[in-house]
Write a protein that holds these residues in place. Sequence first.
Motif, short mmCIF file in Angstrom:
data_model
loop_
_atom_site.label_atom_id
_atom_site.label_comp_id
_atom_site.label_asym_id
_atom_site.label_seq_id
_atom_site.Cartn_x
_atom_site.Cartn_y
_atom_site.Cartn_z
N LEU A 310 -26.41 -7.36 1.75
CA LEU A 310 -26.09 -6.52 0.77
C LEU A 310 -27.04 -6.15 0.34
CD1 LEU A 310 -26.47 -10.70 -0.74
CD2 LEU A 310 -24.85 -9.18 -1.43
N LYS A 311 -27.63 -6.06 1.85
CA LYS A 311 -29.41 -4.62 1.16
C LYS A 311 -27.77 -3.13 2.11
CE LYS A 311 -33.36 -2.51 3.88
NZ LYS A 311 -33.26 -1.09 3.17
N GLN A 312 -27.32 -3.21 2.60
CA GLN A 312 -26.77 -1.74 2.34
C GLN A 312 -25.38 -1.45 1.39
OE1 GLN A 312 -24.00 -3.81 5.98
NE2 GLN A 312 -25.72 -2.60 7.12
N ILE A 313 -25.39 -2.29 0.34
CA ILE A 313 -24.54 -2.29 -0.60
C ILE A 313 -25.80 -1.95 -1.65
CG2 ILE A 313 -23.16 -3.59 -2.70
CD1 ILE A 313 -21.89 -5.19 -0.55
N ARG A 314 -27.09 -1.81 -1.86
CA ARG A 314 -28.13 -1.76 -2.83
C ARG A 314 -28.41 -0.79 -2.35
NH1 ARG A 314 -30.51 0.09 -5.50
NH2 ARG A 314 -31.90 -0.61 -7.10
N ALA A 344 -25.28 -8.40 -10.04
CA ALA A 344 -24.33 -9.01 -9.11
C ALA A 344 -24.61 -9.29 -7.63
CB ALA A 344 -23.13 -8.04 -9.31
N ILE A 345 -25.39 -8.26 -7.73
CA ILE A 345 -26.14 -8.67 -6.22
C ILE A 345 -27.41 -10.15 -6.09
CG2 ILE A 345 -28.71 -7.94 -4.23
CD1 ILE A 345 -27.11 -5.27 -4.85
N ILE A 346 -27.88 -10.73 -7.28
CA ILE A 346 -28.86 -11.76 -7.79
C ILE A 346 -27.91 -12.35 -7.49
CG2 ILE A 346 -30.09 -12.49 -9.25
CD1 ILE A 346 -30.62 -9.96 -10.49
N LYS A 347 -26.44 -12.70 -8.38
CA LYS A 347 -25.83 -13.82 -8.67
C LYS A 347 -25.61 -14.17 -7.10
CE LYS A 347 -21.33 -15.88 -10.78
NZ LYS A 347 -19.85 -15.26 -11.30
N ASP A 382 -40.44 -4.91 -8.55
CA ASP A 382 -39.91 -6.47 -7.76
C ASP A 382 -39.20 -6.84 -9.31
OD1 ASP A 382 -41.69 -5.97 -10.02
OD2 ASP A 382 -43.18 -7.40 -9.94
N GLN A 383 -38.64 -8.23 -8.68
CA GLN A 383 -37.65 -9.25 -8.78
C GLN A 383 -38.68 -10.34 -9.87
OE1 GLN A 383 -37.06 -12.72 -6.06
NE2 GLN A 383 -37.88 -11.25 -4.75
N LYS A 417 -35.19 -9.49 1.21
CA LYS A 417 -35.00 -8.89 2.70
C LYS A 417 -33.86 -7.81 1.82
CE LYS A 417 -34.46 -12.89 5.80
NZ LYS A 417 -34.19 -14.28 5.81
N ILE A 418 -33.46 -7.94 1.31
CA ILE A 418 -32.29 -7.08 0.52
C ILE A 418 -33.22 -5.32 -0.44
CG2 ILE A 418 -30.69 -6.04 -1.53
CD1 ILE A 418 -30.11 -9.26 -1.19
N GLY A 419 -34.88 -6.13 -0.89
CA GLY A 419 -35.20 -4.89 -0.74
C GLY A 419 -36.18 -5.26 -2.53
N TYR A 420 -35.90 -6.04 -3.21
CA TYR A 420 -36.43 -6.23 -4.06
C TYR A 420 -37.91 -7.01 -4.11
CZ TYR A 420 -32.18 -5.37 -5.90
OH TYR A 420 -30.67 -5.51 -6.34
N GLU A 421 -39.17 -6.33 -3.44
CA GLU A 421 -40.11 -7.22 -3.68
C GLU A 421 -40.56 -8.40 -4.60
OE1 GLU A 421 -43.43 -4.14 -3.72
OE2 GLU A 421 -42.62 -2.92 -2.17
N LEU A 422 -41.37 -9.10 -4.05
CA LEU A 422 -41.46 -10.16 -4.87
C LEU A 422 -42.44 -9.91 -5.55
CD1 LEU A 422 -42.55 -12.75 -1.56
CD2 LEU A 422 -40.39 -12.58 -3.39
N CYS A 423 -42.74 -10.93 -7.38
CA CYS A 423 -43.12 -10.55 -8.28
C CYS A 423 -45.19 -10.24 -7.90
CB CYS A 423 -42.85 -11.43 -9.40
SG CYS A 423 -44.29 -11.11 -10.94
N PRO A 424 -45.74 -9.54 -7.66
CA PRO A 424 -46.99 -9.66 -6.97
C PRO A 424 -48.32 -11.34 -8.52
CG PRO A 424 -47.63 -8.11 -8.56
CD PRO A 424 -46.13 -7.99 -8.34
N ASN A 425 -47.38 -10.96 -9.56
CA ASN A 425 -47.71 -12.13 -11.02
C ASN A 425 -46.81 -12.84 -10.51
OD1 ASN A 425 -49.39 -9.95 -12.01
ND2 ASN A 425 -47.67 -8.97 -12.86
#
Length: 638
Positions: A310-314, A344-347, A382-383, A417-425
């Motif tokens: 998924l990271k390669q596609i992102r 689609a990546i989240i799904k 972030d996500q 891991k795909i690259g969407y950082e965890l939400c700091p809040n």
Amino acid sequence: MNTIAEHIADFLKEYAPFNHLTFEELSIIATSIRVVNLEKNKVLFQVNDLLHDSFYVVASGVVTLSVIADAEETLLNKCIEGDIFGIRPFFAKNNYMMTAKAREESLVYAIPISTFRPFVANNAEVLNYLLESFAVNTRNYKDKENLIGKLISDNVFYAGEKSEMQYFQSLSYNTSPIKVNPNAIVQDVAQLMNESLKNNALVCNNNMPLGIVTDTDMRSKIATGRFPITIAVERIMSSPVITVMENVSLAEAQLLMLKYNVTHLCVTQDGTDKSTIKGIISENDLIIAQASNPGVLIKEIKRSQSAKELKQIRDRLSDLIQTSITKNIPVSHIFNIASEINLAIIKRSVELSILDLGSPPARFAWLSIGSQGRKEQLLLTDQDSILIFEDVAPDKYRDVKDYFFKLAKRTTGTLEKIGYELCPNGHMASNMLWCKSLTDWIKQYDNWMKDPGENSANISSIFFDYEIAFGEQKIEDAISDVVFKNVKNNSLFFDFLGNDALRKNSPLSFFKNFNVEDEGPNKNKFDIKTRALMPLIDGARLLALNFEIRGINNTHHRFKQFAITDPKHSEIYLNCAEAFLTLSKFRTLEGLKNDNSGEFINLDELTKIDRDKLKNALLPMRELEELIKSKFQLTQFS
């Protein structure tokens, strides 16, 4: 027409891409089709075989496509009734890259490419179908480790943005082609092509194209001895060369190559052969561009088995966004494409968690909130997410919540891991607070909206921008019902949200200079997110709730809708819509350039024109602020 051909035409019309052709067209094709009987385990073509003059449709039985890597046969796909395969000869000149073998006694129709080509050249739907099937049959050009092209077509056709994007999607191509004059000696041109590792050279006069010479010309005309190697290149060139303008789209380029049966297009200043050469587009450029086509990316996402895939596609989405912005494709369109792919990546990330954990014990909905909930996430920010599961019996609640909490932890971990950082809040479904039952969520929204002052420490306005990424639509609808029930006559809530929207610092000083950061690592930079984009986003959310506009979350779309809902102030809304796109583009370019969230703009790096453009995009905000103050009778800000 004979009865066999009639029977074949009847069969084909049920399947893509033939269902895009008229019965008359299918009848013409059917008369030239060969019927091939394959016994069990019979090979139709194999890796490295020369290409056939036909492609194939399974009429009955099963044909498998496979490759051999490390002495092991790997099954890529099973083609059943109605599936097409072997379309490589349409788009590439090199040999087959997979083996087609009958798994059981099978019947296939061989359709001559020369018969079918004109129908493709005149029908964008058929072309798109073949292009997408071929692109997913092509090895992922970026994934050098993955030697096996596992990404083959399952004939699922992505209908969303496909056709539009094919015509928007621009091409990267060679902007410094080899140029030679007509009197150049063939031997010298061949040497030049060899040294430059190019398979073509443009023959030109005063930088205007006269013709083209390719490897094929060298092989068929020189290597065969038809012409000596000492003649002038104009004697063997193909002329005239097919010319296009530099903003030609992927689909247009492909149609032209099919129509004229050529492998290269010459890009010129005005698209004619009477103007300056800007570059050359090859078939390979089309294949590479096609690999970043949204429809193809979404198909690949659906089959991905890991965060790594998924990271390669992102990463390819980032390339697509970069190219699209550089080619001046409208930002609103890029938002649409990017949000479909992000979604689609989240799904898929949720699906992979379910595959690990087993079936969910109750129905649920995973909602993206914040920028992805508004379909505005172009950069890897972030996500933000929440998880809502249906109400269950009290004795089951703990186990059910435990499952969904694990699911959320796993999914947010995959997305990280795909690259969407965890939400700091901590605004994520993997936070106990934001993973709960529908009744608990309804209470949560009720509390926020009925008593916003009391809950101001907890309320975050991004919870009012949401989009379902996975699960039950009815659950999302139930949340919307609660939100819009609570907005009616709720002046306290609007007072709170209005003051919150106006609390941001002004982007420009009294003297119309940019208000920049005074200290810290971003000293003297302009915070485009907090000072420019957030006031527009917050203002649009506030007005959407006030006008009770459901289902439109995107800030740009919201402002366009307000112009219809509240025509008296349409000019302000339309100016804000335009400003939002301009500011988003600035932020995205900054983020792509520095590989970060693009929040802080270094004004010194902008040209005078860009600084003025940025400043002008900030002007409608003052009018929006005044409008919000008067509409919600807001006088004090804290």
